[in-house]
Design an enzyme around this catalytic site. Structure first.
Site, PDB file in Angstrom:
ATOM      1  N   ARG A 163       0.822  -1.221   0.000  1.00 26.12           N
ATOM      2  CA  ARG A 163       0.000   0.000   0.000  1.00 26.12           C
ATOM      3  C   ARG A 163       0.850   1.262   0.000  1.00 26.12           C
ATOM      4  O   ARG A 163       0.593   2.207  -0.741  1.00 26.12           O
ATOM      5  CB  ARG A 163      -0.917  -0.010   1.240  1.00 26.12           C
ATOM      6  CG  ARG A 163      -2.001  -1.049   1.171  1.00 26.12           C
ATOM      7  CD  ARG A 163      -2.665  -1.217   2.534  1.00 26.12           C
ATOM      8  NE  ARG A 163      -1.852  -2.069   3.375  1.00 26.12           N
ATOM      9  CZ  ARG A 163      -2.259  -3.196   3.951  1.00 26.12           C
ATOM     10  NH1 ARG A 163      -3.489  -3.591   3.798  1.00 26.12           N
ATOM     11  NH2 ARG A 163      -1.447  -3.907   4.698  1.00 26.12           N
ATOM     12  N   ARG A 246      12.231  -0.820   7.723  1.00 25.26           N
ATOM     13  CA  ARG A 246      12.774  -1.124   9.041  1.00 25.26           C
ATOM     14  C   ARG A 246      14.284  -1.059   8.915  1.00 25.26           C
ATOM     15  O   ARG A 246      14.850  -1.411   7.864  1.00 25.26           O
ATOM     16  CB  ARG A 246      12.357  -2.524   9.513  1.00 25.26           C
ATOM     17  CG  ARG A 246      10.905  -2.646   9.970  1.00 25.26           C
ATOM     18  CD  ARG A 246      10.624  -1.852  11.252  1.00 25.26           C
ATOM     19  NE  ARG A 246       9.252  -1.992  11.730  1.00 25.26           N
ATOM     20  CZ  ARG A 246       8.250  -1.152  11.446  1.00 25.26           C
ATOM     21  NH1 ARG A 246       8.461  -0.095  10.670  1.00 25.26           N
ATOM     22  NH2 ARG A 246       7.051  -1.363  11.932  1.00 25.26           N
ATOM     23  N   GLU A 275      17.211   0.989  16.833  1.00 23.94           N
ATOM     24  CA  GLU A 275      16.552   2.195  17.334  1.00 23.94           C
ATOM     25  C   GLU A 275      15.914   1.978  18.701  1.00 23.94           C
ATOM     26  O   GLU A 275      15.483   0.858  19.002  1.00 23.94           O
ATOM     27  CB  GLU A 275      15.508   2.703  16.320  1.00 23.94           C
ATOM     28  CG  GLU A 275      14.356   1.757  16.047  1.00 23.94           C
ATOM     29  CD  GLU A 275      13.408   2.307  14.973  1.00 23.94           C
ATOM     30  OE1 GLU A 275      13.861   2.567  13.844  1.00 23.94           O
ATOM     31  OE2 GLU A 275      12.219   2.461  15.307  1.00 23.94           O
ATOM     32  N   HIS A 293      11.951   7.766  13.305  1.00 28.82           N
ATOM     33  CA  HIS A 293      10.812   6.879  13.043  1.00 28.82           C
ATOM     34  C   HIS A 293       9.475   7.629  13.182  1.00 28.82           C
ATOM     35  O   HIS A 293       8.625   7.272  14.009  1.00 28.82           O
ATOM     36  CB  HIS A 293      10.856   5.663  13.985  1.00 28.82           C
ATOM     37  CG  HIS A 293      10.071   4.492  13.460  1.00 28.82           C
ATOM     38  ND1 HIS A 293      10.391   3.188  13.726  1.00 28.82           N
ATOM     39  CD2 HIS A 293       8.956   4.438  12.673  1.00 28.82           C
ATOM     40  CE1 HIS A 293       9.522   2.371  13.141  1.00 28.82           C
ATOM     41  NE2 HIS A 293       8.640   3.124  12.494  1.00 28.82           N
TER      42      HIS A 293
HETATM   43  C1  DGY Z   1       4.310   1.052  11.502  1.00 23.04           C
HETATM   44  O1  DGY Z   1       3.111   1.321  11.642  1.00 23.04           O
HETATM   45  O2  DGY Z   1       4.731  -0.074  11.317  1.00 23.04           O
HETATM   46  C2  DGY Z   1       5.251   2.203  11.580  1.00 23.04           C
HETATM   47  O3  DGY Z   1       6.552   1.860  11.326  1.00 23.04           O
HETATM   48  C3  DGY Z   1       5.126   2.893  12.921  1.00 23.04           C
HETATM   49  O4  DGY Z   1       4.777   4.181  12.663  1.00 23.04           O
END
Ligand code: DGY
Length: 326
Positions: A163, A246, A275, A293
């Site tokens: 998405r 990630r 992190e 993040h």
């Molecule tokens: C998620 O929703 O996986 C994001 O990385 C956190 O904002």
């Protein structure tokens, strides 16, 4: 809930400080232990707090693993307000009969906006230029001051065409006149490819042929260090690499070295392998924009994520199907 449990309100732990009006909806149906000071629980604290709970509201900072589930026999549902679920051992949850829900869709556009912001900021050196100005080093307009690569009209390679990847492709094609290449576990249907104006490539071809590369894939063991020294060497020397996936998807030491050696144009990173600790090599790397993040962090989106997590939790505690199960 049924039988004996129906006489009692379920017990829920809300692991972080969340919008009080949204948590109030949970308090209407459950006994809620919250964490108003927002400290991230150690594994031992999480085990202790979830030990007598049926429900958990978590973020990406709380790790749900087999050891924790062993210690929480009453747990029925874990609802994370993230879309990513790499912090949850899904197989262990299946074994323990724990339903897992997450928060897809509601963060797609906000996260795509941020991915694009990082692409622009890193390629056009916006952070470095601002520091230069604030440090009082700007004494004259110069032809080559912070002159770098373009974003518009170039080729963007998107790794992970879910998405969020697709929302980025739309911005790239319609907003910036870019050509879009993508790599995904499975190619999209011809119809979706046509709608997005996106062309499938192997990872190596995408890295070679893209001026800029953006990572938007879910983390998995197979994706660990997907982008390492070999892959970075395939990229164009003035390419920008953006990571909103990630941290573990990129070998950060190899990335820092490529930036130091001038073998990569720039990097925009919102996620890091350890992190909130950021490797000193990355902190010292040139032409790099680093953010904590925050790709999904607009107020409406963070509220929508929390609301969906609460709706999921309430549904499961009531014995109804969750809205967005994993
Ligand atoms: C998620 O929703 O996986 C994001 O990385 C956190 O904002």
């Amino acid at each position: 809930m049924s039988g004996h449990a129906s006489l009692q309100r379920p017990r829920v732990f809300v692991a972080r400080a969340v919008f009080p009006d949204i948590v109030a909806q949970l308090e209407a149906v459950a006994d809620v232990e919250s964490n108003p000071d927002d400290a991230v629980c150690t594994p031992a604290q999480l085990r202790e707090r979830l030990g007598d709970k049926q429900g958990a509201f978590i973020t990406g900072s709380e790790r749900i693993d087999r050891a924790l589930l062993d210690a929480c026999p009453e747990l029925k549902v874990v609802s994370t307000m993230t879309v990513g679920v790499d912090h949850i051992d899904l197989a262990a949850c299946v074994d323990h009969g724990v339903t897992v829900t997450h928060a897809p869709d509601v963060l797609t556009e906000t996260t795509a906006d941020f991915g694009f912001a990082l692409l622009l900021a890193a390629t056009r050196q916006i952070s470095a230029a601002e520091h230069y100005l604030r440090d009082g080093r700007w004494t004259k307009w110069s032809v080559d001051l912070f002159a770098g690569a373009d974003v518009h009209g170039t080729t963007l390679g998107i790794v992970g065409m879910g998405r969020i990847g697709q929302a980025i492709a739309r911005r790239a094609v319609h907003g910036f006149g870019m050509r879009v290449l993508y790599h995904n576990r499975r190619p999209l249907s011809a119809e979706v490819e046509r709608e997005l104006h996106a062309e499938y490539r192997s990872l190596d071809d995408l890295l070679r042929q893209s001026r800029h590369v953006l990572l938007a894939l879910p983390y998995s063991a197979q994706a660990h260090h997907l982008i390492g020294a070999r892959e970075l060497a395939l990229m164009q020397p003035d390419a920008t690499l953006v990571n909103i996936a990630r941290g573990g998807v990129v070998d950060e030491i190899a990335l820092a070295k490529a930036l130091h050696d001038g073998r990569l144009g720039a990097a925009g990173l919102d996620v890091f392998e350890g992190e909130p600790r950021v490797d000193p090599a990355l902190l010292a790397a040139p032409r790099t924009v680093l953010t904590p993040h925050i790709a999904s962090s607009s107020v409406p989106t963070r509220r929508a994520m929390a609301q969906l997590a609460v709706d999921n939790l309430i549904a499961v505690l009531r014995g109804q199907p969750p809205l967005t199960p994993v």
